[in-house]
Design a protein around this motif. Structure first.
Motif, mmCIF file in Angstrom:
data_model
loop_
_atom_site.group_PDB
_atom_site.id
_atom_site.type_symbol
_atom_site.label_atom_id
_atom_site.label_comp_id
_atom_site.label_asym_id
_atom_site.label_seq_id
_atom_site.Cartn_x
_atom_site.Cartn_y
_atom_site.Cartn_z
ATOM 1 N N ASP A 156 0.869 -1.168 0.000
ATOM 2 C CA ASP A 156 0.000 0.000 0.000
ATOM 3 C C ASP A 156 0.906 1.217 0.000
ATOM 4 N N GLY A 157 1.456 1.505 -1.147
ATOM 5 C CA GLY A 157 2.465 2.558 -1.236
ATOM 6 C C GLY A 157 2.174 3.633 -2.246
ATOM 7 N N GLY A 158 0.897 3.811 -2.628
ATOM 8 C CA GLY A 158 0.585 4.839 -3.617
ATOM 9 C C GLY A 158 1.340 4.574 -4.907
ATOM 10 N N HIS A 159 2.053 5.591 -5.387
ATOM 11 C CA HIS A 159 2.833 5.458 -6.629
ATOM 12 C C HIS A 159 4.321 5.250 -6.312
ATOM 13 N N PHE A 160 4.634 5.015 -5.060
ATOM 14 C CA PHE A 160 6.021 4.835 -4.598
ATOM 15 C C PHE A 160 6.874 6.044 -4.954
ATOM 16 N N GLY A 161 6.283 7.215 -4.787
ATOM 17 C CA GLY A 161 6.977 8.467 -5.056
ATOM 18 C C GLY A 161 6.327 9.236 -6.178
ATOM 19 N N ASP A 162 6.083 10.508 -5.910
ATOM 20 C CA ASP A 162 5.441 11.362 -6.898
ATOM 21 C C ASP A 162 5.608 12.802 -6.422
ATOM 22 N N ILE A 163 5.121 13.737 -7.195
ATOM 23 C CA ILE A 163 5.231 15.150 -6.837
ATOM 24 C C ILE A 163 4.667 15.393 -5.446
ATOM 25 N N ASP A 164 3.521 14.785 -5.150
ATOM 26 C CA ASP A 164 2.899 14.994 -3.846
ATOM 27 C C ASP A 164 3.092 13.801 -2.900
ATOM 28 N N GLN A 165 4.020 12.920 -3.245
ATOM 29 C CA GLN A 165 4.303 11.776 -2.387
ATOM 30 C C GLN A 165 5.812 11.605 -2.245
ATOM 31 N N PRO A 166 6.428 12.300 -1.286
ATOM 32 C CA PRO A 166 7.874 12.135 -1.086
ATOM 33 C C PRO A 166 8.191 10.676 -0.754
ATOM 34 N N TYR A 167 9.226 10.184 -1.325
ATOM 35 C CA TYR A 167 9.622 8.792 -1.099
ATOM 36 C C TYR A 167 11.135 8.780 -1.179
ATOM 37 N N GLU A 168 11.757 9.268 -0.099
ATOM 38 C CA GLU A 168 13.196 9.527 -0.112
ATOM 39 C C GLU A 168 14.050 8.265 -0.206
ATOM 40 N N SER A 169 13.553 7.164 0.352
ATOM 41 C CA SER A 169 14.314 5.913 0.325
ATOM 42 C C SER A 169 13.344 4.767 0.070
ATOM 43 N N PHE A 170 13.915 3.612 -0.276
ATOM 44 C CA PHE A 170 13.076 2.451 -0.603
ATOM 45 C C PHE A 170 13.882 1.200 -0.242
ATOM 46 N N GLU A 171 13.902 0.883 1.052
ATOM 47 C CA GLU A 171 14.725 -0.224 1.565
ATOM 48 C C GLU A 171 14.428 -1.543 0.851
ATOM 49 N N LEU A 172 13.178 -1.793 0.532
ATOM 50 C CA LEU A 172 12.803 -3.035 -0.140
ATOM 51 C C LEU A 172 13.611 -3.210 -1.430
ATOM 52 N N LEU A 173 13.733 -2.168 -2.198
ATOM 53 C CA LEU A 173 14.504 -2.238 -3.452
ATOM 54 C C LEU A 173 15.935 -2.662 -3.189
ATOM 55 N N ALA A 174 16.582 -2.010 -2.250
ATOM 56 C CA ALA A 174 17.983 -2.332 -1.959
ATOM 57 C C ALA A 174 18.130 -3.794 -1.551
ATOM 58 N N ARG A 175 17.153 -4.318 -0.822
ATOM 59 C CA ARG A 175 17.217 -5.720 -0.379
ATOM 60 C C ARG A 175 16.976 -6.703 -1.532
ATOM 61 N N LEU A 176 16.196 -6.294 -2.510
ATOM 62 C CA LEU A 176 15.889 -7.207 -3.619
ATOM 63 C C LEU A 176 17.058 -7.369 -4.588
ATOM 64 N N ILE A 177 17.886 -6.366 -4.673
ATOM 65 C CA ILE A 177 18.989 -6.412 -5.637
ATOM 66 C C ILE A 177 20.123 -7.253 -5.056
ATOM 67 N N ASP A 178 20.505 -8.289 -5.794
ATOM 68 C CA ASP A 178 21.550 -9.230 -5.348
ATOM 69 C C ASP A 178 22.862 -8.524 -5.054
#
Length: 178
Positions: A156-178
């Motif tokens: 439940d993360g909206g657009h995971f970042g947008d003009i009106d949705q600050p999303y400075e970091s995304f720990e899940l992404l860093a964990r998914l990348i080998d």
């Protein structure tokens, strides 16, 4: 092993928005060579003329990780279909493969060779939200997952970042990348 990550921003965006600078830094700290190109014509120019320019600007190999957000994730489908070698991972954040809303979406192809896309990537992730304001939602993620396999993650993360949705970091992404 020389690992490389190419991060693609979304429609009307650039490489210095939302979590893209944070992810660039995290991956660089882990030894990745990171490319974060700026493509102002993304989702404005037809994919048939835009894709060859993107393909010409990058090299891909078995140590390449691709990450795309929104229109950049939709771009990854065309890239994966048309590259001439396989890549290690592709992560599509708020991605889509069909018209997600009433807006024009020139980044989409009329049809996809799903088998070619699947053959060109070792590991695929689709991260979508149930309440994406642009329609890049869990149903879009499911449509890609059903055609390509991989892993679908619904948040439940909206657009995971947008003009009106600050999303400075995304720990899940860093964990998914080998």
């Amino acid at each position: 092993m020389n690992r490389k990550a190419i991060l693609f921003h979304g429609t009307a965006a650039h490489p210095d928005v939302v979590w893209l600078p944070w992810l660039r830094k995290r991956l660089a700290e882990r030894g990745y060579a990171v490319e974060a190109p700026h493509y102002p014509a993304l989702n404005l120019e037809s994919i048939t003329t835009f894709l060859p320019k993107v393909l010409a600007n990058h090299t891909f190999d078995a140590n390449t990780v691709l990450v795309g957000h929104s229109g950049g994730a939709a771009l990854l489908l065309a890239l994966l279909e048309h590259i001439d070698t396989g890549v290690d991972q592709a992560i599509l954040v708020a991605g889509y493969c069909t018209q997600p809303n009433a807006e024009n979406e020139p980044v989409l192809q009329d049809a996809y060779d799903w088998a070619a896309i699947r053959a060109n990537v070792r590991d695929l992730y689709f991260i979508n939200s149930r309440e994406d304001p642009y329609g890049c939602d869990d149903k879009q993620g499911r449509a890609m997952f059903e055609r390509l396999g991989g892993t679908q993650i619904v948040r439940d993360g909206g657009h995971f970042g947008d003009i009106d949705q600050p999303y400075e970091s995304f720990e899940l992404l860093a964990r998914l990348i080998d």
